[in-house]
Design an enzyme around this catalytic site. Structure first.
Site, PDB file in Angstrom:
ATOM      1  N   ASP A  33     -31.697 -74.644 -45.536  1.00  0.00           N
ATOM      2  CA  ASP A  33     -32.406 -73.484 -44.977  1.00  0.00           C
ATOM      3  C   ASP A  33     -33.274 -72.885 -46.075  1.00  0.00           C
ATOM      4  OD1 ASP A  33     -32.950 -70.749 -43.949  1.00  0.00           O
ATOM      5  OD2 ASP A  33     -31.604 -71.377 -42.329  1.00  0.00           O
ATOM      6  N   GLU A  80     -39.581 -71.605 -36.928  1.00  0.00           N
ATOM      7  CA  GLU A  80     -40.053 -70.238 -36.698  1.00  0.00           C
ATOM      8  C   GLU A  80     -39.845 -69.996 -35.207  1.00  0.00           C
ATOM      9  OE1 GLU A  80     -41.216 -67.844 -38.594  1.00  0.00           O
ATOM     10  OE2 GLU A  80     -41.153 -68.961 -40.477  1.00  0.00           O
ATOM     11  N   THR A 124     -36.184 -75.519 -26.865  1.00  0.00           N
ATOM     12  CA  THR A 124     -36.167 -74.332 -25.999  1.00  0.00           C
ATOM     13  C   THR A 124     -36.692 -74.642 -24.603  1.00  0.00           C
ATOM     14  OG1 THR A 124     -37.219 -72.162 -25.720  1.00  0.00           O
ATOM     15  CG2 THR A 124     -38.434 -73.767 -27.004  1.00  0.00           C
ATOM     16  N   ASP A 125     -36.270 -73.841 -23.642  1.00  0.00           N
ATOM     17  CA  ASP A 125     -36.804 -73.994 -22.279  1.00  0.00           C
ATOM     18  C   ASP A 125     -38.260 -73.539 -22.190  1.00  0.00           C
ATOM     19  OD1 ASP A 125     -36.412 -71.236 -22.524  1.00  0.00           O
ATOM     20  OD2 ASP A 125     -35.140 -71.047 -20.738  1.00  0.00           O
ATOM     21  N   GLU A 126     -38.752 -72.840 -23.225  1.00  0.00           N
ATOM     22  CA  GLU A 126     -40.128 -72.334 -23.170  1.00  0.00           C
ATOM     23  C   GLU A 126     -41.163 -73.460 -23.165  1.00  0.00           C
ATOM     24  OE1 GLU A 126     -41.074 -68.929 -25.547  1.00  0.00           O
ATOM     25  OE2 GLU A 126     -39.039 -68.159 -25.438  1.00  0.00           O
ATOM     26  N   TYR A 151     -45.815 -70.437 -30.166  1.00  0.00           N
ATOM     27  CA  TYR A 151     -44.432 -70.852 -30.452  1.00  0.00           C
ATOM     28  C   TYR A 151     -44.022 -72.025 -29.567  1.00  0.00           C
ATOM     29  CZ  TYR A 151     -39.358 -70.954 -29.880  1.00  0.00           C
ATOM     30  OH  TYR A 151     -38.049 -71.379 -29.757  1.00  0.00           O
ATOM     31  N   LYS A 155     -43.007 -76.024 -30.402  1.00  0.00           N
ATOM     32  CA  LYS A 155     -41.710 -76.622 -30.050  1.00  0.00           C
ATOM     33  C   LYS A 155     -41.933 -77.831 -29.141  1.00  0.00           C
ATOM     34  CE  LYS A 155     -38.093 -75.503 -31.010  1.00  0.00           C
ATOM     35  NZ  LYS A 155     -37.228 -75.778 -32.187  1.00  0.00           N
ATOM     36  N   HIS A 277     -47.475 -63.241 -21.505  1.00  0.00           N
ATOM     37  CA  HIS A 277     -46.022 -63.096 -21.314  1.00  0.00           C
ATOM     38  C   HIS A 277     -45.480 -63.984 -20.185  1.00  0.00           C
ATOM     39  CE1 HIS A 277     -42.634 -59.810 -21.271  1.00  0.00           C
ATOM     40  NE2 HIS A 277     -42.158 -61.035 -21.425  1.00  0.00           N
TER      41      HIS A 277
HETATM   42  P1  NAD Z   1     -33.818 -67.909 -36.219  1.00  0.00           P
HETATM   43  O1  NAD Z   1     -35.231 -67.493 -36.355  1.00  0.00           O
HETATM   44  O2  NAD Z   1     -32.760 -66.875 -36.119  1.00  0.00           O
HETATM   45  O3  NAD Z   1     -33.411 -68.868 -37.442  1.00  0.00           O
HETATM   46  C1  NAD Z   1     -34.238 -69.899 -37.895  1.00  0.00           C
HETATM   47  C2  NAD Z   1     -33.707 -70.396 -39.237  1.00  0.00           C
HETATM   48  O4  NAD Z   1     -34.549 -71.484 -39.679  1.00  0.00           O
HETATM   49  C3  NAD Z   1     -33.725 -69.326 -40.335  1.00  0.00           C
HETATM   50  O5  NAD Z   1     -32.514 -69.335 -41.052  1.00  0.00           O
HETATM   51  C4  NAD Z   1     -34.893 -69.745 -41.223  1.00  0.00           C
HETATM   52  O6  NAD Z   1     -34.720 -69.367 -42.582  1.00  0.00           O
HETATM   53  C5  NAD Z   1     -34.881 -71.260 -41.045  1.00  0.00           C
HETATM   54  N1  NAD Z   1     -36.199 -71.865 -41.288  1.00  0.00           N
HETATM   55  C6  NAD Z   1     -37.385 -71.550 -40.707  1.00  0.00           C
HETATM   56  N2  NAD Z   1     -38.372 -72.314 -41.210  1.00  0.00           N
HETATM   57  C7  NAD Z   1     -37.799 -73.138 -42.118  1.00  0.00           C
HETATM   58  C8  NAD Z   1     -38.283 -74.173 -42.966  1.00  0.00           C
HETATM   59  N3  NAD Z   1     -39.599 -74.487 -42.999  1.00  0.00           N
HETATM   60  N4  NAD Z   1     -37.412 -74.842 -43.752  1.00  0.00           N
HETATM   61  C9  NAD Z   1     -36.083 -74.529 -43.741  1.00  0.00           C
HETATM   62  N5  NAD Z   1     -35.567 -73.548 -42.970  1.00  0.00           N
HETATM   63  C10 NAD Z   1     -36.405 -72.875 -42.165  1.00  0.00           C
HETATM   64  O7  NAD Z   1     -33.787 -68.877 -34.950  1.00  0.00           O
HETATM   65  P2  NAD Z   1     -32.657 -69.145 -33.850  1.00  0.00           P
HETATM   66  O8  NAD Z   1     -32.816 -68.154 -32.765  1.00  0.00           O
HETATM   67  O9  NAD Z   1     -31.359 -69.318 -34.514  1.00  0.00           O
HETATM   68  O10 NAD Z   1     -33.165 -70.554 -33.271  1.00  0.00           O
HETATM   69  C11 NAD Z   1     -32.696 -71.783 -33.820  1.00  0.00           C
HETATM   70  C12 NAD Z   1     -33.292 -72.928 -33.036  1.00  0.00           C
HETATM   71  O11 NAD Z   1     -32.926 -72.823 -31.658  1.00  0.00           O
HETATM   72  C13 NAD Z   1     -34.814 -72.986 -33.067  1.00  0.00           C
HETATM   73  O12 NAD Z   1     -35.218 -74.334 -33.162  1.00  0.00           O
HETATM   74  C14 NAD Z   1     -35.229 -72.399 -31.722  1.00  0.00           C
HETATM   75  O13 NAD Z   1     -36.466 -72.912 -31.295  1.00  0.00           O
HETATM   76  C15 NAD Z   1     -34.090 -72.865 -30.848  1.00  0.00           C
HETATM   77  N6  NAD Z   1     -33.818 -72.033 -29.660  1.00  0.00           N
HETATM   78  C16 NAD Z   1     -33.594 -70.691 -29.796  1.00  0.00           C
HETATM   79  C17 NAD Z   1     -33.287 -69.933 -28.663  1.00  0.00           C
HETATM   80  C18 NAD Z   1     -32.997 -68.448 -28.759  1.00  0.00           C
HETATM   81  O14 NAD Z   1     -32.798 -67.803 -27.727  1.00  0.00           O
HETATM   82  N7  NAD Z   1     -32.922 -67.858 -29.939  1.00  0.00           N
HETATM   83  C19 NAD Z   1     -33.219 -70.539 -27.415  1.00  0.00           C
HETATM   84  C20 NAD Z   1     -33.460 -71.920 -27.310  1.00  0.00           C
HETATM   85  C21 NAD Z   1     -33.744 -72.651 -28.451  1.00  0.00           C
HETATM   86  O1  TDX Z   2     -38.864 -55.174 -27.666  1.00  0.00           O
HETATM   87  C1  TDX Z   2     -38.953 -56.040 -26.799  1.00  0.00           C
HETATM   88  N1  TDX Z   2     -39.119 -55.674 -25.503  1.00  0.00           N
HETATM   89  C2  TDX Z   2     -39.222 -56.566 -24.478  1.00  0.00           C
HETATM   90  O2  TDX Z   2     -39.372 -56.178 -23.314  1.00  0.00           O
HETATM   91  C3  TDX Z   2     -38.861 -57.452 -27.106  1.00  0.00           C
HETATM   92  C4  TDX Z   2     -38.668 -57.901 -28.535  1.00  0.00           C
HETATM   93  C5  TDX Z   2     -38.940 -58.349 -26.075  1.00  0.00           C
HETATM   94  N2  TDX Z   2     -39.133 -57.937 -24.801  1.00  0.00           N
HETATM   95  C6  TDX Z   2     -39.150 -58.933 -23.697  1.00  0.00           C
HETATM   96  C7  TDX Z   2     -39.985 -60.163 -23.914  1.00  0.00           C
HETATM   97  C8  TDX Z   2     -39.219 -61.243 -23.172  1.00  0.00           C
HETATM   98  O3  TDX Z   2     -39.552 -61.222 -21.793  1.00  0.00           O
HETATM   99  O4  TDX Z   2     -37.796 -59.418 -23.603  1.00  0.00           O
HETATM  100  C9  TDX Z   2     -37.759 -60.809 -23.311  1.00  0.00           C
HETATM  101  C10 TDX Z   2     -37.024 -61.548 -24.427  1.00  0.00           C
HETATM  102  O5  TDX Z   2     -37.827 -61.476 -25.583  1.00  0.00           O
HETATM  103  P1  TDX Z   2     -37.448 -62.233 -26.958  1.00  0.00           P
HETATM  104  O6  TDX Z   2     -36.105 -61.780 -27.403  1.00  0.00           O
HETATM  105  O7  TDX Z   2     -38.588 -62.090 -27.880  1.00  0.00           O
HETATM  106  O8  TDX Z   2     -37.243 -63.728 -26.448  1.00  0.00           O
HETATM  107  P2  TDX Z   2     -38.216 -64.798 -25.748  1.00  0.00           P
HETATM  108  O9  TDX Z   2     -39.638 -64.512 -26.024  1.00  0.00           O
HETATM  109  O10 TDX Z   2     -37.791 -64.925 -24.315  1.00  0.00           O
HETATM  110  O11 TDX Z   2     -37.808 -66.119 -26.584  1.00  0.00           O
HETATM  111  C11 TDX Z   2     -36.430 -66.352 -26.977  1.00  0.00           C
HETATM  112  O12 TDX Z   2     -35.819 -67.304 -26.165  1.00  0.00           O
HETATM  113  C12 TDX Z   2     -36.265 -68.632 -26.273  1.00  0.00           C
HETATM  114  C13 TDX Z   2     -36.348 -66.806 -28.436  1.00  0.00           C
HETATM  115  O13 TDX Z   2     -36.973 -65.843 -29.270  1.00  0.00           O
HETATM  116  C14 TDX Z   2     -36.979 -68.159 -28.608  1.00  0.00           C
HETATM  117  O14 TDX Z   2     -36.835 -68.608 -29.934  1.00  0.00           O
HETATM  118  C15 TDX Z   2     -36.271 -69.111 -27.693  1.00  0.00           C
HETATM  119  O15 TDX Z   2     -36.866 -70.368 -27.768  1.00  0.00           O
END
Ligand code: NAD
Ligand code: TDX
Length: 335
Positions: A33, A80, A124-126, A151, A155, A277
């Site tokens: 990381d 990211e 991600t589902d996005e 983003y 992905k 959005h």
């Molecule tokens: P996060 O942003 O909390 O963590 C990402 C981590 O990756 C961090 O620790 C960061 O330091 C590290 N990182 C980023 N760029 C890097 C690089 N170039 N080299 C090494 N490390 C690096 O993200 P998260 O929410 O834990 O998501 C993790 C994975 O799951 C991602 O691939 C994301 O697309 C996927 N995902 C997230 C969600 C969600 O709801 N959060 C849903 C579906 C999929």
């Molecule tokens: O302050 C806020 N108010 C608000 O209404 C923020 C930060 C978000 N939102 C809305 C935007 C989205 O519809 O809430 C919903 C969720 O937002 P995020 O937490 O930013 O998530 P989203 O954009 O749906 O993406 C997340 O899920 C899929 C993760 O960030 C991604 O990494 C993952 O792939």
């Protein structure tokens, strides 16, 4: 098993590493990381003695090659991940998500010539774009890719690279596309922790637009148990969608947070909507359930949300130092 976990200091990765240390003593975990603003050593503090944490970048072919050569399997979380940041500056997303995944694929490909290495790519589902609010359809593994944001486009690109490396080079990879995660250790830039910590710091919660947008919420531990199931039992080359039937609109989630924290249901601000959005995400996880027998353990969203609120209440030392800067950045964008 010697397991390399990229992004293991982030939200989902840290929960994955902690669960692995807790439940699978036969697995030796190395985390790679680069500790960006989203990664935190503290998220791994109480398992530090059980793992190896390497601070390095997934675009660095040298460090990636060395660590992949020492591993039997790789789970690739590093990316990211915040859509609003991608809209403000997409460059790091292209670098980490596309070039980073390419670097990992190349290391796995070269290592596989002499010794098999299993790769699981977390996505991600996005990548599927969005659904309308009134149709019953949900995403399946055959839904065409149609990403909306910088983003999700990066992905989607990373998923395509993984699929091509499977087909062209025989890399032993699986993929998963999961819906929105919630739970402990999530960065306060994201929707649920942002609202909880706004209330805890005396700020008003912030809702984008009308809040009609729907997200399909899953507890982070359920995402991670599914990743383990795919890693151990999934078919190489396959994509599995991960979701737990948790569709809710943002306004309802906002009001549930306010109620659980003892505030009135309208105690929030409407702020500028996110550009482009996505309206609705929804996952059909039937193959994961029927073929791999996976079941979520946290089906009760309200109970999971209550526990998450408690976690943020109890762990201000983890999020407090970064909260002001996150809100200052949001304010500059009128969000
Ligand atoms: P996060 O942003 O909390 O963590 C990402 C981590 O990756 C961090 O620790 C960061 O330091 C590290 N990182 C980023 N760029 C890097 C690089 N170039 N080299 C090494 N490390 C690096 O993200 P998260 O929410 O834990 O998501 C993790 C994975 O799951 C991602 O691939 C994301 O697309 C996927 N995902 C997230 C969600 C969600 O709801 N959060 C849903 C579906 C999929
Ligand atoms: O302050 C806020 N108010 C608000 O209404 C923020 C930060 C978000 N939102 C809305 C935007 C989205 O519809 O809430 C919903 C969720 O937002 P995020 O937490 O930013 O998530 P989203 O954009 O749906 O993406 C997340 O899920 C899929 C993760 O960030 C991604 O990494 C993952 O792939």
């Amino acid at each position: 098993m010697r397991l390399l976990v990229t992004g293991g200091a982030g939200f989902i990765g840290a929960n994955f590493v902690r669960a692995t240390v807790r439940e699978r003593p036969d697995v030796r975990v190395t985390v790679l990381d680069s500790l960006t603003y989203a990664g935190s050593r503290e998220s791994l503090a109480d398992v530090e003695a059980d793992i190896r944490l390497v601070e390095g970048d997934i675009t660095d072919a040298g460090v990636v090659g060395t660590l992949v050569a020492e591993s039997d399997a790789v789970v690739h979380f590093a990316a990211e991940t915040h859509v609003d940041n991608a809209l403000a500056d997409p460059a790091p997303f292209v670098r980490s998500n596309v070039v980073g995944t390419f670097t990992i694929l190349e290391a796995v490909r070269h290592r596989s010539a002499t010794k098999p290495v299993r790769l699981h790519h977390v996505s991600t589902d996005e990548v599927y774009g969005d659904l309308t609010l009134d149709e019953p359809a949900r995403f399946t593994e055959s839904t065409p890719y149609n990403p909306s944001s910088p983003y999700s486009a990066t992905k989607a690109a990373s998923d395509m690279l993984v699929r091509a490396w499977v087909r062209s080079y025989g890399v032993a990879a699986t993929l998963s596309n999961c819906s929105n995660n919630y739970g402990p250790f999530q960065h306060v830039e994201k929707f649920i922790p942002r609202q909880i910590t706004n209330i805890l710091t005396g700020r008003r919660p912030k809702l984008y637009g009308t809040g009609a947008n729907v997200r399909d919420w899953i507890h982070v531990d359920d995402h991670n148990s599914a990743v383990w199931r795919v890693l151990t039992d999934g078919a190489v080359g396959r994509t599995y969608l991960i979701g737990a039937d948790g569709e809710r609109d943002n306004l309802s989630v906002m009001r549930m947070i306010l109620r659980l924290m003892g505030h009135s249901p309208d105690d929030f601000d409407h702020v500028t909507d996110r550009a482009g959005h996505d309206l609705r995400y929804a996952i059909d996880a039937t193959p994961l359930r029927d073929e791999l027998g996976w079941r979520p353990g946290h089906a009760d969203f309200e109970a999971g949300l209550r526990a998450t609120i408690e976690w943020y209440r109890d762990n201000e030392s983890w999020w407090g130092p970064i909260k002001d800067a996150v809100e200052t950045a949001y304010e500059a964008r009128q969000q």
